[in-house]
Design a protein around this motif. Structure first.
Motif, short mmCIF file in Angstrom:
data_model
loop_
_atom_site.label_atom_id
_atom_site.label_comp_id
_atom_site.label_asym_id
_atom_site.label_seq_id
_atom_site.Cartn_x
_atom_site.Cartn_y
_atom_site.Cartn_z
N TYR A 190 40.43 -15.88 -51.65
CA TYR A 190 41.03 -14.55 -51.73
C TYR A 190 42.45 -14.60 -51.17
O TYR A 190 42.80 -15.50 -50.41
N ASP A 191 43.25 -13.63 -51.55
CA ASP A 191 44.64 -13.58 -51.11
C ASP A 191 44.99 -12.15 -50.70
O ASP A 191 45.10 -11.27 -51.53
N LEU A 192 45.13 -11.92 -49.39
CA LEU A 192 45.48 -10.61 -48.85
C LEU A 192 46.98 -10.49 -48.57
O LEU A 192 47.45 -9.43 -48.15
N GLY A 193 47.70 -11.59 -48.78
CA GLY A 193 49.11 -11.58 -48.41
C GLY A 193 49.31 -11.65 -46.91
O GLY A 193 50.37 -11.28 -46.41
N MET A 194 48.28 -12.11 -46.18
CA MET A 194 48.33 -12.19 -44.71
C MET A 194 47.90 -13.60 -44.29
O MET A 194 46.76 -13.80 -43.86
N PRO A 195 48.76 -14.59 -44.42
CA PRO A 195 48.37 -15.99 -44.15
C PRO A 195 47.77 -16.21 -42.77
O PRO A 195 46.83 -16.99 -42.61
N GLU A 196 48.32 -15.53 -41.74
CA GLU A 196 47.82 -15.74 -40.38
C GLU A 196 46.36 -15.31 -40.25
O GLU A 196 45.56 -15.98 -39.60
N ILE A 197 46.01 -14.19 -40.88
CA ILE A 197 44.63 -13.71 -40.83
C ILE A 197 43.74 -14.55 -41.74
O ILE A 197 42.59 -14.84 -41.41
N GLU A 198 44.28 -14.94 -42.89
CA GLU A 198 43.49 -15.73 -43.84
C GLU A 198 43.09 -17.08 -43.25
O GLU A 198 42.04 -17.63 -43.61
N LYS A 199 43.91 -17.62 -42.36
CA LYS A 199 43.59 -18.92 -41.75
C LYS A 199 42.60 -18.80 -40.60
O LYS A 199 42.19 -19.81 -40.04
N ALA A 200 42.23 -17.58 -40.25
CA ALA A 200 41.39 -17.39 -39.05
C ALA A 200 39.91 -17.18 -39.35
O ALA A 200 39.10 -17.24 -38.43
N SER A 201 39.54 -16.92 -40.61
CA SER A 201 38.15 -16.55 -40.89
C SER A 201 37.65 -17.20 -42.18
O SER A 201 38.42 -17.39 -43.13
N VAL A 202 36.34 -17.52 -42.20
CA VAL A 202 35.66 -17.95 -43.41
C VAL A 202 34.40 -17.12 -43.57
O VAL A 202 33.89 -16.55 -42.59
N TYR A 203 33.87 -17.05 -44.79
CA TYR A 203 32.71 -16.20 -45.08
C TYR A 203 31.65 -17.01 -45.81
O TYR A 203 31.94 -17.75 -46.75
N ILE A 204 30.41 -16.87 -45.32
CA ILE A 204 29.26 -17.51 -45.95
C ILE A 204 28.14 -16.46 -46.10
O ILE A 204 28.23 -15.37 -45.54
N ALA A 205 27.11 -16.81 -46.86
CA ALA A 205 26.01 -15.87 -47.08
C ALA A 205 25.13 -15.78 -45.83
O ALA A 205 24.92 -16.76 -45.12
N LEU A 206 24.60 -14.59 -45.57
CA LEU A 206 23.81 -14.35 -44.36
C LEU A 206 22.56 -15.22 -44.32
O LEU A 206 22.25 -15.82 -43.28
N SER A 207 21.84 -15.30 -45.41
CA SER A 207 20.61 -16.09 -45.43
C SER A 207 20.90 -17.56 -45.17
O SER A 207 20.12 -18.26 -44.52
N ASP A 208 22.02 -18.04 -45.65
CA ASP A 208 22.41 -19.44 -45.42
C ASP A 208 22.71 -19.67 -43.94
O ASP A 208 22.30 -20.67 -43.35
N ALA A 209 23.43 -18.73 -43.31
CA ALA A 209 23.78 -18.88 -41.90
C ALA A 209 22.55 -18.80 -41.00
O ALA A 209 22.48 -19.49 -39.97
N GLN A 210 21.57 -18.00 -41.37
CA GLN A 210 20.35 -17.92 -40.55
C GLN A 210 19.64 -19.26 -40.49
O GLN A 210 19.05 -19.61 -39.46
N THR A 211 19.72 -20.01 -41.55
CA THR A 211 19.12 -21.35 -41.56
C THR A 211 20.00 -22.34 -40.81
O THR A 211 19.51 -23.12 -39.99
N LEU A 212 21.29 -22.32 -41.07
CA LEU A 212 22.20 -23.28 -40.47
C LEU A 212 22.27 -23.16 -38.95
O LEU A 212 22.35 -24.17 -38.24
N TYR A 213 22.24 -21.93 -38.46
CA TYR A 213 22.48 -21.71 -37.04
C TYR A 213 21.24 -21.28 -36.26
O TYR A 213 21.34 -20.65 -35.21
N ASN A 214 20.08 -21.64 -36.80
CA ASN A 214 18.80 -21.46 -36.08
C ASN A 214 18.58 -19.99 -35.71
O ASN A 214 18.21 -19.66 -34.59
N LEU A 215 18.80 -19.11 -36.68
CA LEU A 215 18.61 -17.68 -36.45
C LEU A 215 17.73 -17.10 -37.55
O LEU A 215 18.12 -16.20 -38.29
N ARG A 216 16.53 -17.59 -37.65
CA ARG A 216 15.60 -17.13 -38.69
C ARG A 216 15.35 -15.63 -38.58
O ARG A 216 14.92 -15.12 -37.54
N ASP A 217 15.69 -14.91 -39.65
CA ASP A 217 15.49 -13.45 -39.72
C ASP A 217 16.19 -12.69 -38.60
O ASP A 217 15.81 -11.58 -38.26
#
Length: 409
Positions: A190-217
């Protein structure tokens, strides 16, 4: 009183060149003041509107202890998140509520590394509301069933030298404080025209993160989107009473550095506004002092004809106030037209860099905003200040003895 107003109006234009000079100073000051007001209000609206969508809704609910460590994004799961969601959804002012997982991490590719905040979202709820989903320039946004998929900003893509379809390494903190590294495929940019903010965050799916980071449900926060901005304070107080075991915040309380910067910006602008008004007031003071000095014999004649001291003082005050009224009307009219025009065209900051997070939140184009209440308040303020500036010369004029004044050369 009407006769006094007529006399004051006539006297005001007797030396029209001097009056015009004073009016020009007032008009330019008012225009500049209104333009500053428009810039500040426009920047505040841009910052607030973008921050709501970028940082996660109007309000956020976390587990106890999160607020004190918010800058570290601690992984603190919510107890009974379904209860939180049902409580929030019952409020009529709420548009949507979504659960998230937020944690800190590192993203890397071929030796390029960035520290990031990892935000796991439920695309079914947030995709229609997400500013990132709205400004996708490559690929697609997240889907609920995505696994090992990541969405990043244009600024991060350029820093890491990656494109849609490339794989990056993502390291994030798990529930037990251990770090988990995983390979993720970029599915969208995505492109918000805000490079400083764009370099600070990434987005993944919630169900995927619950598995990756040991947070089932489990989730670490609930973000609340309101139907209308401005109701945050009342709802935050109400939710805090209904959910005492949780912390209810806005992005402003979780990111005090941005709030402090905005307050500093407001203080600087207020200072400049006061300076502008003082310059105009000094011009009026000089004008009225000169008028009082030049018309000493005239005041002696008026006093000899029976005009009281307080009437002479009122006459000079009315002259100052009338100059202020004319300056305020013309200045506010021209200032409002200028702000309205610039508000449609916008002021581009596309070529400006290094403005920091607050500057990034304002975006590439700033649209000044002003209301009728702002215009009226500035007009009244200018009239009051000009009248006050004329107070001392009016007092000087009123205290002159008629006999002395008549012999003045």
């Amino acid at each position: 009183m009407i006769q006094m107003l007529r006399l004051a109006w006539r006297n005001m234009w007797r030396n029209w060149r001097r009056t015009v000079i004073a009016l020009v100073a007032i008009i330019l000051g008012v225009i500049l003041l209104l333009f500053f007001d428009g810039l500040i209000k426009g920047s505040d609206q841009a910052i607030f509107g973008n921050a709501i969508r970028i940082y996660g809704g109007n309000l956020q609910i976390h587990a106890p202890g999160f607020r004190a460590k918010a800058n570290r994004l601690p992984l603190l799961p919510l107890d009974n998140p379904d209860v939180v969601v049902s409580t929030v959804q019952s409020r009529p002012e709420v548009l949507a509520v979504a659960q998230r997982i937020s944690t800190a991490g590192i993203i890397s590719n071929r030796g390029n590394t960035l520290r990031v905040g990892i935000t796991a979202i439920d695309p079914r709820i947030e995709a229609p509301l997400s500013i990132q989903a709205e400004y996708m320039v490559q690929g697609r946004f997240l889907l609920p069933e995505d696994r090992d998929a990541i969405v990043i900003g244009q600024g991060m893509a350029e820093a890491l030298q990656v494109h849609v379809g490339d794989t990056v390494n993502l390291v994030g903190r798990r529930k037990n404080e251990a770090m988990r590294q995983h390979s993720m495929q970029i599915v969208g940019i995505y492109d918000l025209g805000m490079p400083e903010i764009e370099k600070a965050s990434v987005y993944i799916a919630l169900s995927d993160a619950q598995t990756l980071y040991n947070l089932r449900d489990q989730t670490t926060e609930a973000v609340i989107f309101l139907k209308q901005a401005g109701e945050e304070a009342a709802l935050m107080q109400s939710l805090q009473a209904a959910l005492p075991a949780y912390e209810v915040d806005t992005w402003q309380t979780l990111r005090p550095e941005i709030t402090e910067t905005m307050q500093t910006k407001l203080a600087v602008t207020t200072f400049f506004g006061i300076v502008i008004l003082l310059i105009a007031a000094i011009g009026i003071l000089n004008l009225m002092l000169m008028a009082a000095f030049e018309r000493t014999r005239e005041m002696g004649v008026l006093a000899a004809l029976g005009m009281k001291g307080h009437q002479i003082m009122l006459l000079f005050l009315l002259e100052g106030a009338l100059i202020g009224v004319v300056g305020a009307v013309v200045g506010c009219g021209l200032g409002a037209l200028l702000v309205t025009w610039v508000g449609h065209v916008g002021i581009s900051f596309a070529g400006v860099s290094g403005m920091g997070e607050v500057g990034a939140l304002m975006g590439n184009t700033l649209y000044p905003v002003i209301t009728l209440a702002d215009v009226l308040s500035r007009a009244v303020l200018v009239v009051v200040i000009t009248a006050l500036a004329a107070l001392y010369p009016a007092w000087q004029a009123a205290r002159r003895e008629p006999a002395v004044a008549l012999h003045h050369v």
